[in-house]
Design a protein around this motif. Structure first.
Motif, PDB file in Angstrom:
ATOM      1  N   UNK A 172      45.465  39.134  39.376  1.00 58.56           N
ATOM      2  CA  UNK A 172      46.418  38.121  39.824  1.00 58.56           C
ATOM      3  C   UNK A 172      47.856  38.595  39.668  1.00 58.56           C
ATOM      4  N   UNK A 173      48.157  39.211  38.542  1.00 58.93           N
ATOM      5  CA  UNK A 173      49.532  39.602  38.224  1.00 58.93           C
ATOM      6  C   UNK A 173      49.956  40.854  39.001  1.00 58.93           C
ATOM      7  N   UNK A 174      49.075  41.827  39.085  1.00 65.20           N
ATOM      8  CA  UNK A 174      49.422  43.101  39.718  1.00 65.20           C
ATOM      9  C   UNK A 174      49.036  43.162  41.188  1.00 65.20           C
ATOM     10  N   UNK A 175      48.113  42.282  41.586  1.00 68.69           N
ATOM     11  CA  UNK A 175      47.586  42.340  42.945  1.00 68.69           C
ATOM     12  C   UNK A 175      46.273  43.097  42.939  1.00 68.69           C
ATOM     13  N   UNK A 176      45.252  42.554  43.557  1.00 65.01           N
ATOM     14  CA  UNK A 176      43.924  43.174  43.492  1.00 65.01           C
ATOM     15  C   UNK A 176      43.910  44.589  44.049  1.00 65.01           C
ATOM     16  N   UNK A 177      44.813  44.876  45.006  1.00 65.08           N
ATOM     17  CA  UNK A 177      44.868  46.215  45.577  1.00 65.08           C
ATOM     18  C   UNK A 177      45.366  47.271  44.613  1.00 65.08           C
ATOM     19  N   UNK A 178      45.983  46.834  43.523  1.00 64.09           N
ATOM     20  CA  UNK A 178      46.505  47.775  42.528  1.00 64.09           C
ATOM     21  C   UNK A 178      45.586  47.915  41.317  1.00 64.09           C
ATOM     22  N   UNK A 179      44.481  47.182  41.307  1.00 63.63           N
ATOM     23  CA  UNK A 179      43.548  47.234  40.182  1.00 63.63           C
ATOM     24  C   UNK A 179      42.229  47.838  40.656  1.00 63.63           C
TER      25      UNK A 179
END
Length: 283
Positions: A172-179
């Motif tokens: 949620x905080x970083x964006x799913x594309x970054x995790x």
């Protein structure tokens, strides 16, 4: 995988031989299937899945559980369960399982207890008997550069392990594309070393262990600063032993044994012997 689900929730370090004076019973080396010495007097009495043995499901997740030569298990949790088995004069039978099968093995009563750096969660408490806290464990970044805040990893590719407590919040905080989600810390650390990943998120104990295990990679570990957006960063996880639900006699016995091991310093010694601060012992 951290059943840091964690962990929920997490091999290869030589375990410390603990100097516990509560009992001299049990196998001389605490190995799987070790015979109980004649005349051993157990501290408690409780039923088990298989009579006269303590069946333990183990997910290898260093430094919590480590497979040794000969098939026995060490690591922090492995050493603690060996001590409990000795105190209770019961044969210890350890069975390796996949991470996904760990909790299910105890829930379905194929095992009495599970090992692998398992955290206390309300969901687990509803289906399992959870012991008092063995030790506490936090959340850490690991990478070739040091990060300590969520802001430090914003816009970067961050690796997590399937099932860890903080995954949904980080997405949620970083964006799913970054995790990026990994099935094990082996793959995550490999990608960090090869530059395919900017930062990883592991438990404090795992991160420290992995950094020491890969000195040439010069991986840096940073404790994640408290951030209300990521609940797991605000309070350390509590590592426990999950038991079959409803076995109140075993739960009471284990809790008393754990308190004895905390009091005589055996759990602190297990922690330091596996590269974790003794100050993490207890709740």
């Amino acid at each position: 995988m951290s059943i840091r689900i964690r962990r929920t929730a997490a091999a290869v370090a030589l375990p410390l031989a603990l100097g516990v004076t509560l009992t001299a019973c049990g196998g001389s080396n605490g190995s799987s299937g070790a015979a109980v010495q004649a005349g051993c007097k157990p501290m408690h009495s409780f039923p088990t899945v298989q009579a006269k043995q303590l069946t333990v499901a183990v997910y290898v997740s260093p430094p919590y559980s480590v497979q040794k030569s000969g098939g026995a298990f060490g690591g922090v949790d492995g050493e603690i369960i060996q001590q409990i088995a000795q105190m209770e004069c019961i044969k210890l039978v350890e069975k390796p399982v996949a991470g996904a099968a760990l909790i299910e093995s105890v829930k379905t009563k194929r095992a009495d207890v599970a090992l692998g750096g398992i955290y206390r969660t309300p969901e687990r408490a509803r289906i399992l008997g959870l012991t008092s806290t063995l030790y506490r464990d936090g959340m850490a970044f690991i990478g070739k550069s040091k990060a300590t805040t969520i802001a430090d990893v914003k816009g970067k590719t961050v690796g997590v392990i399937q099932g860890y407590l903080w995954n949904a919040d980080l997405q949620k905080v970083l964006g799913s594309g970054h995790v990026k989600i990994y099935q094990s810390s082996d793959g995550l650390v490999s990608d960090l070393k090869n530059g395919r990943l900017d930062q990883g998120v592991l438990t404090t104990s795992e991160a420290g262990y992995r950094a020491k295990q890969n000195p040439a990679a010069r991986l840096q570990v940073g404790q994640v600063a408290r951030d209300a957006r990521v609940a797991a960063s605000t309070k350390p996880g509590e590592v426990v032993l999950p038991l079959t639900k409803g076995n109140t006699k075993m739960l009471e016995a284990f809790n008393q044994d754990i308190q004895a091991l905390l009091k005589n310093g055996a759990i602190a010694k297990a922690l330091t012997g596996n590269g974790i601060s003794a100050s993490a012992a207890g709740s």
